[in-house]
Enzyme design. Structure first.
Site, short mmCIF file in Angstrom:
data_model
loop_
_atom_site.label_atom_id
_atom_site.label_comp_id
_atom_site.label_asym_id
_atom_site.label_seq_id
_atom_site.Cartn_x
_atom_site.Cartn_y
_atom_site.Cartn_z
N ARG A 54 31.69 52.79 103.50
CA ARG A 54 32.07 52.06 102.28
C ARG A 54 33.59 52.03 102.20
O ARG A 54 34.24 53.06 102.37
CB ARG A 54 31.48 52.79 101.08
N GLY A 101 22.11 37.93 97.03
CA GLY A 101 22.00 36.50 97.35
C GLY A 101 20.75 36.21 98.16
O GLY A 101 19.99 35.27 97.86
N ALA A 138 24.12 45.44 92.69
CA ALA A 138 25.59 45.51 92.67
C ALA A 138 25.97 46.97 92.98
O ALA A 138 25.65 47.45 94.06
CB ALA A 138 26.12 45.01 91.33
N ASP A 196 28.54 48.72 104.85
CA ASP A 196 28.20 49.05 103.46
C ASP A 196 29.14 48.23 102.57
O ASP A 196 29.82 47.32 103.06
CB ASP A 196 28.33 50.55 103.20
N LYS A 256 27.34 59.59 105.13
CA LYS A 256 28.02 58.39 104.61
C LYS A 256 29.52 58.58 104.76
O LYS A 256 30.02 59.71 104.66
CB LYS A 256 27.70 58.22 103.11
P1 NAI Z 1 28.09 43.05 98.31
O1 NAI Z 1 29.44 43.64 98.14
O2 NAI Z 1 27.85 42.01 99.34
O3 NAI Z 1 27.56 42.47 96.91
C1 NAI Z 1 27.68 43.12 95.69
C2 NAI Z 1 27.89 42.04 94.63
O4 NAI Z 1 27.80 42.65 93.35
C3 NAI Z 1 29.26 41.36 94.72
O5 NAI Z 1 29.09 39.95 94.87
C4 NAI Z 1 29.93 41.73 93.40
O6 NAI Z 1 30.77 40.70 92.89
C5 NAI Z 1 28.72 41.95 92.51
N1 NAI Z 1 28.96 42.74 91.30
C6 NAI Z 1 29.85 43.72 91.09
N2 NAI Z 1 29.77 44.15 89.80
C7 NAI Z 1 28.81 43.41 89.19
C8 NAI Z 1 28.25 43.37 87.89
N3 NAI Z 1 28.65 44.20 86.92
N4 NAI Z 1 27.26 42.49 87.63
C9 NAI Z 1 26.81 41.66 88.58
N5 NAI Z 1 27.30 41.64 89.84
C10 NAI Z 1 28.28 42.52 90.15
O7 NAI Z 1 27.12 44.33 98.55
P2 NAI Z 1 25.66 44.33 99.16
O8 NAI Z 1 25.72 44.64 100.59
O9 NAI Z 1 24.92 43.13 98.68
O10 NAI Z 1 25.06 45.64 98.46
C11 NAI Z 1 24.69 45.64 97.10
C12 NAI Z 1 24.19 47.03 96.72
O11 NAI Z 1 23.08 47.40 97.53
C13 NAI Z 1 25.23 48.15 96.93
O12 NAI Z 1 25.05 49.14 95.95
C14 NAI Z 1 24.86 48.74 98.29
O13 NAI Z 1 25.24 50.09 98.42
C15 NAI Z 1 23.35 48.61 98.24
N6 NAI Z 1 22.74 48.56 99.55
C16 NAI Z 1 23.10 47.59 100.44
C17 NAI Z 1 22.50 47.55 101.68
C18 NAI Z 1 22.82 46.47 102.68
O14 NAI Z 1 22.08 46.36 103.66
N7 NAI Z 1 23.84 45.66 102.47
C19 NAI Z 1 21.49 48.54 102.06
C20 NAI Z 1 21.14 49.47 101.03
C21 NAI Z 1 21.76 49.48 99.81
N1 PHE Z 2 24.49 50.45 104.04
C1 PHE Z 2 23.23 50.92 104.51
C2 PHE Z 2 22.45 51.65 103.41
O1 PHE Z 2 22.98 52.03 102.38
C3 PHE Z 2 23.45 51.87 105.66
C4 PHE Z 2 23.28 51.36 107.04
C5 PHE Z 2 23.43 50.04 107.41
C6 PHE Z 2 22.96 52.27 108.00
C7 PHE Z 2 23.22 49.64 108.72
C8 PHE Z 2 22.75 51.88 109.30
C9 PHE Z 2 22.88 50.57 109.64
O2 PHE Z 2 21.26 51.82 103.54
#
Ligand code: NAI
Ligand code: PHE
Length: 352
Positions: free
Chosen positions: A39, A184, A236, A112, A75
């Site tokens: 992160r 999205g 988020a 992340d 992490k």
């Molecule tokens: P990202 O950074 O692509 O998207 C997060 C979105 O949330 C951004 O567009 C941001 O503008 C928006 N946001 C921030 N504050 C907000 C609010 N108060 N209200 C509405 N929207 C808000 O992150 P991503 O990858 O989509 O991850 C989202 C969440 O899921 C994070 O907490 C991440 O740790 C978790 N996560 C993501 C994984 C992945 O594969 N990308 C895997 C497991 C968990």
């Molecule tokens: N950001 C992922 C999660 O919170 C972690 C991850 C992504 C680990 C891709 C391995 C490969 O779950």
């Protein structure tokens, strides 16, 4: 996070060139090498960044164990100074990559919040062989967001089945907080399934794009948590469910991707008492980590990865049944399941 933190080690570095503090939290190597995302964001102070790394590493331990996947919890947090110039980024990532190489397999990482597949490419340029989710051009499996959304969608189906006797989200109203890489992709899947979607994100462009393309409803970020709907999907940042927000929720269930959605352990009980079915975050959001790591380290086909991610729905059904049978919150039931797997020790790597 449980207090005191039951993890193994926190490796700390100061990147003097950029003023970035790096924390690599190794929570558990019981089921396999500590593995979790990197992160990159700014924090109020170094203590908050360190704490976030520790909390998120613990969540990864539970995530891998609940998914029955042979990896441990870890992490990394790169706490960058606000306004870090873009040209400073590649150097920082390379120096971080050298740290990973130095740790020689004690921590494996992926993307992340604040890091992308392109960043993973740069980290891997240092020779650190422990980097998942690089771009396909560099031999990786790409970003994890779409896979995570697939797992959340399987969770939404399990929730609909439990609440309404029918897994299809068709006609159900779902409020999605965050329209980034996971949110999205989730909005797309929900809209395609016939759900009525409401979405909020401070990034106006993201929300406008989704609403123009898919006809989904938009809300201001400050209104979303109170929007009446069948389900809320937090996608988020963490800590959104607390003693202030929970009494204001107007939904029957919560199932989303954000890590560490509960501000404290008591909030699971508060959700239960409020009649809100909570799909534990570390169960529902495992899809990206499981698919990418399965493809890149266990030689899974895309179909095998899809099956494993869809299995999140079954894990959730088991968690709901056990919570009911044991008279505990769904969060407690999911933790028990993960802890049983941790006590049993490493299983055979599955799916080879
Ligand atoms: P990202 O950074 O692509 O998207 C997060 C979105 O949330 C951004 O567009 C941001 O503008 C928006 N946001 C921030 N504050 C907000 C609010 N108060 N209200 C509405 N929207 C808000 O992150 P991503 O990858 O989509 O991850 C989202 C969440 O899921 C994070 O907490 C991440 O740790 C978790 N996560 C993501 C994984 C992945 O594969 N990308 C895997 C497991 C968990
Ligand atoms: N950001 C992922 C999660 O919170 C972690 C991850 C992504 C680990 C891709 C391995 C490969 O779950």
């Amino acid at each position: 996070m449980t207090e005191p933190w039951g993890g193994e080690e926190v490796v700390e570095r100061l990147d003097a060139e950029t003023g970035t503090r790096i924390f690599v939290a190794l929570h558990s190597s019981r089921l396999g090498p500590p593995t979790g995302g990197t992160r990159m964001m700014s924090y109020a102070d170094p203590a908050s960044a360190r704490r976030d790394a520790m909390r998120l590493a613990e969540a990864m331990t539970y995530k891998w164990a609940a998914a029955d996947f042979p990896r441990g919890g870890g992490k990394a947090v790169l706490s960058i100074p606000p306004g870090l110039p873009p040209e400073a980024r590649p150097g920082l990532l390379r120096r971080y990559g050298s740290l990973l190489a130095e740790l020689s397999g004690r921590f494996w990482t992926g993307g992340d919040v604040g890091t992308s597949s392109r960043d993973m490419d740069v980290i891997a340029e240092t020779g650190a062989p422990y980097v998942f989710s690089r771009t396909p051009e560099r031999g990786g499996a790409g970003g994890s967001g779409g896979w995570t959304a697939l797992g959340v969608f399987a969770g939404v189906e399990a929730v609909c089945e439990r609440l309404f006797g029918d897994p299809s989200p068709r006609g159900r109203r779902v409020a999605v907080q965050g329209a980034g890489s996971v949110g999205g992709a989730l909005v797309e899947k929900l809209a395609a399934s016939g759900a009525r979607v409401v979405v909020a994100d401070p990034d106006e462009g993201l929300v406008r794009g989704l609403s123009e393309r898919l006809g989904v409803e938009r809300r201001g970020p400050s209104e979303l948590l109170e929007t009446p709907a069948d389900l809320l999907a937090p996608c988020a940042l963490g800590g959104v469910l607390d003693s202030v927000s929970i009494p204001r929720l107007a939904v029957r269930a919560v199932a989303g991707a954000a890590n560490d959605q509960l501000a404290s352990a008591d909030d699971a009980e508060l959700l239960r008492r409020s009649g809100v079915l909570y799909a534990p975050d570390f169960v529902v959001n495992a899809g990206g980590a499981v698919a990418i790591t399965g493809i890149e380290s266990l030689g899974w086909t895309l179909e095998r990865a899809r099956q494993a991610v869809r299995g999140i729905g079954d894990t959730l059904r088991l968690v709901f049944a056990r919570a009911e049978a044991d008279g505990v919150t769904t969060d407690a039931a999911a933790r028990r399941l993960a802890e049983e797997r941790l006590s049993a020790g490493p299983a055979q790597p599955f799916g080879r």
